[in-house]
Design an enzyme around this catalytic site. Structure first.
Site, mmCIF file in Angstrom:
data_model
loop_
_atom_site.group_PDB
_atom_site.id
_atom_site.type_symbol
_atom_site.label_atom_id
_atom_site.label_comp_id
_atom_site.label_asym_id
_atom_site.label_seq_id
_atom_site.Cartn_x
_atom_site.Cartn_y
_atom_site.Cartn_z
ATOM 1 N N GLY A 1 -7.442 -2.625 -1.097
ATOM 2 C CA GLY A 1 -6.404 -3.231 -1.915
ATOM 3 C C GLY A 1 -6.796 -2.981 -3.346
ATOM 4 O O GLY A 1 -7.030 -1.842 -3.746
ATOM 5 N N GLU A 2 -6.984 -4.045 -4.075
ATOM 6 C CA GLU A 2 -7.430 -3.929 -5.471
ATOM 7 C C GLU A 2 -8.569 -4.924 -5.655
ATOM 8 O O GLU A 2 -8.375 -6.137 -5.516
ATOM 9 C CB GLU A 2 -6.249 -4.239 -6.392
ATOM 10 C CG GLU A 2 -6.515 -3.988 -7.848
ATOM 11 C CD GLU A 2 -6.904 -2.544 -8.160
ATOM 12 O OE1 GLU A 2 -7.769 -2.342 -9.032
ATOM 13 O OE2 GLU A 2 -6.339 -1.622 -7.544
ATOM 14 N N SER A 3 -9.760 -4.401 -5.973
ATOM 15 C CA SER A 3 -10.947 -5.263 -5.963
ATOM 16 C C SER A 3 -10.880 -6.361 -7.019
ATOM 17 O O SER A 3 -11.339 -7.483 -6.776
ATOM 18 C CB SER A 3 -12.212 -4.423 -6.122
ATOM 19 O OG SER A 3 -12.139 -3.622 -7.280
ATOM 20 N N CYS B 1 -13.036 0.361 1.172
ATOM 21 C CA CYS B 1 -12.525 0.723 -0.154
ATOM 22 C C CYS B 1 -12.703 -0.431 -1.156
ATOM 23 O O CYS B 1 -13.819 -0.703 -1.568
ATOM 24 C CB CYS B 1 -11.088 1.209 -0.032
ATOM 25 S SG CYS B 1 -10.631 2.280 -1.405
ATOM 26 N N ARG C 1 -15.942 2.700 -9.364
ATOM 27 C CA ARG C 1 -14.522 2.515 -9.021
ATOM 28 C C ARG C 1 -13.670 3.703 -9.456
ATOM 29 O O ARG C 1 -13.963 4.349 -10.457
ATOM 30 C CB ARG C 1 -13.964 1.264 -9.709
ATOM 31 C CG ARG C 1 -14.480 -0.020 -9.163
ATOM 32 C CD ARG C 1 -13.793 -1.185 -9.858
ATOM 33 N NE ARG C 1 -12.378 -1.243 -9.535
ATOM 34 C CZ ARG C 1 -11.460 -1.805 -10.329
ATOM 35 N NH1 ARG C 1 -11.793 -2.323 -11.484
ATOM 36 N NH2 ARG C 1 -10.204 -1.828 -9.944
ATOM 37 N N ILE D 1 -7.868 6.564 -0.760
ATOM 38 C CA ILE D 1 -6.779 6.168 -1.658
ATOM 39 C C ILE D 1 -7.367 5.516 -2.905
ATOM 40 O O ILE D 1 -7.905 4.417 -2.850
ATOM 41 C CB ILE D 1 -5.809 5.192 -0.964
ATOM 42 C CG1 ILE D 1 -5.231 5.862 0.290
ATOM 43 C CG2 ILE D 1 -4.691 4.777 -1.910
ATOM 44 C CD1 ILE D 1 -4.316 4.990 1.082
ATOM 45 N N ARG D 2 -7.278 6.229 -3.998
ATOM 46 C CA ARG D 2 -7.855 5.746 -5.268
ATOM 47 C C ARG D 2 -9.214 5.081 -4.992
ATOM 48 O O ARG D 2 -9.490 3.934 -5.374
ATOM 49 C CB ARG D 2 -6.892 4.775 -5.946
ATOM 50 C CG ARG D 2 -7.081 4.761 -7.441
ATOM 51 C CD ARG D 2 -6.026 3.918 -8.116
ATOM 52 N NE ARG D 2 -6.348 3.783 -9.514
ATOM 53 C CZ ARG D 2 -6.221 2.660 -10.207
ATOM 54 N NH1 ARG D 2 -5.764 1.574 -9.629
ATOM 55 N NH2 ARG D 2 -6.534 2.624 -11.459
ATOM 56 N N HIS E 1 -10.229 4.745 4.414
ATOM 57 C CA HIS E 1 -9.439 3.760 5.175
ATOM 58 C C HIS E 1 -9.248 4.193 6.627
ATOM 59 O O HIS E 1 -8.209 4.792 6.941
ATOM 60 C CB HIS E 1 -8.055 3.621 4.546
ATOM 61 C CG HIS E 1 -8.046 2.985 3.204
ATOM 62 N ND1 HIS E 1 -7.841 1.641 3.011
ATOM 63 C CD2 HIS E 1 -8.217 3.518 1.972
ATOM 64 C CE1 HIS E 1 -7.877 1.361 1.722
ATOM 65 N NE2 HIS E 1 -8.111 2.491 1.074
ATOM 66 N N GLU F 1 -8.246 2.436 8.953
ATOM 67 C CA GLU F 1 -7.074 1.716 9.483
ATOM 68 C C GLU F 1 -5.770 2.442 9.163
ATOM 69 O O GLU F 1 -4.724 2.089 9.700
ATOM 70 C CB GLU F 1 -7.059 0.272 8.955
ATOM 71 C CG GLU F 1 -6.572 0.072 7.539
ATOM 72 C CD GLU F 1 -7.567 0.483 6.453
ATOM 73 O OE1 GLU F 1 -8.626 1.057 6.778
ATOM 74 O OE2 GLU F 1 -7.270 0.250 5.263
HETATM 75 N N1 GLN Z 1 -8.950 1.384 -6.694
HETATM 76 C C1 GLN Z 1 -9.116 0.157 -5.984
HETATM 77 C C2 GLN Z 1 -10.157 -0.742 -6.671
HETATM 78 O O1 GLN Z 1 -10.894 -0.288 -7.507
HETATM 79 C C3 GLN Z 1 -9.516 0.379 -4.530
HETATM 80 C C4 GLN Z 1 -8.412 1.121 -3.807
HETATM 81 C C5 GLN Z 1 -8.337 0.852 -2.341
HETATM 82 O O2 GLN Z 1 -8.833 -0.144 -1.817
HETATM 83 N N2 GLN Z 1 -7.662 1.749 -1.671
HETATM 84 O O3 GLN Z 1 -10.224 -1.869 -6.350
#
Ligand code: GLN
Length: 218
Positions: free
Chosen positions: A48-50, A80, A106, A135-136, A171, A173
């Site tokens: 997600g987004e940390s 991630c 990150r 993903i990112r 990921h 999943e």
């Molecule tokens: N870019 C996100 C972060 O730094 C991580 C991306 C992800 O969980 N797919 O939190």
């Protein structure tokens, strides 16, 4: 009651993890509050987004209960953003839960558009090559004492573990493969369903078309 795996359900890719675990016949719990951690043998902290996840952990007062359950033997798998949350070093920023001695950078591959897909063989996890979706993603740039590197690609570590914690910067999943979920379930002492019950699903999946395909690693 059979031991269950929890999925931290505050933000990010929760349903995809639930779905993979259901296919393996593993009992699951959506973890939204401290009481949901009772009796879990493992917890997945999803991607997600940390920064967002870290804020929500504080707002919902979940840090301390997670650390307590961890000290009492609950294993953790961070995917991630989840891997960023459990790393002891978050380069240029403050670390969060700090449960496994790895340093993460990150967004090390660039923007969301630099997300990609590749295949890799990880002998500890599965005999066949496993599809990986980044993903990112962060890069794990260092692993400390007692951390076993499961997959190294080019200049970074993509998967690692110690006794208690598994980290993947990709990921599983979001792919058809159940290999990592099976691996984590076993790490937590569970007996997931045999491959024969799930293989049809694992081999019947349309790749997401927007992802750039990278070379085969490992
Ligand atoms: N870019 C996100 C972060 O730094 C991580 C991306 C992800 O969980 N797919 O939190």
């Amino acid at each position: 009651m059979a031991a269950s795996l929890g999925i931290l359900d505050l933000q990010g890719g929760v349903h995809e993890h639930l779905d993979h675990l259901h296919r393996l016949g593993v009992p699951t719990v959506r973890v939204k509050k401290a009481g949901d951690l009772a009796g879990l043998c493992g917890l997945i902290i999803p991607g997600g987004e940390s920064t967002c996840l870290a804020r929500l952990l504080k707002i919902f007062d979940m840090e301390r209960p997670i650390l307590e359950a961890f000290r009492n033997g609950m294993k953790i798998w961070g995917t991630c953003a989840g891997a960023i949350l459990v790393a002891t070093e978050n380069i240029g920023q403050a670390p969060h839960l700090g449960l496994v001695e790895v340093a993460v950078q990150r967004n090390a591959f660039g923007s969301q558009l630099d997300s990609f897909h590749c295949m890799a063989t990880i002998p500890e996890v599965a005999r066949e090559p496993i599809p990986l979706t980044f993903i990112r993603a962060p890069k794990i740039v260092r692993a400390g004492h007692g951390v076993n590197v499961l997959l190294r690609i080019d200049d970074y570590i993509a998967a690692a573990e110690n006794e208690e914690v598994l980290v993947t910067v990709f990921h599983p999943e979001l792919t058809p493969s159940l290999a990592f979920h099976r691996y984590f379930a076993r790490k937590c002492g569970l007996q997931p369903a045999k491959a024969t019950e799930t293989s049809a699903y694992e081999h019947d999946w349309d790749r997401v078309s927007w992802m750039r395909h990278a070379r085969i690693a490992g």
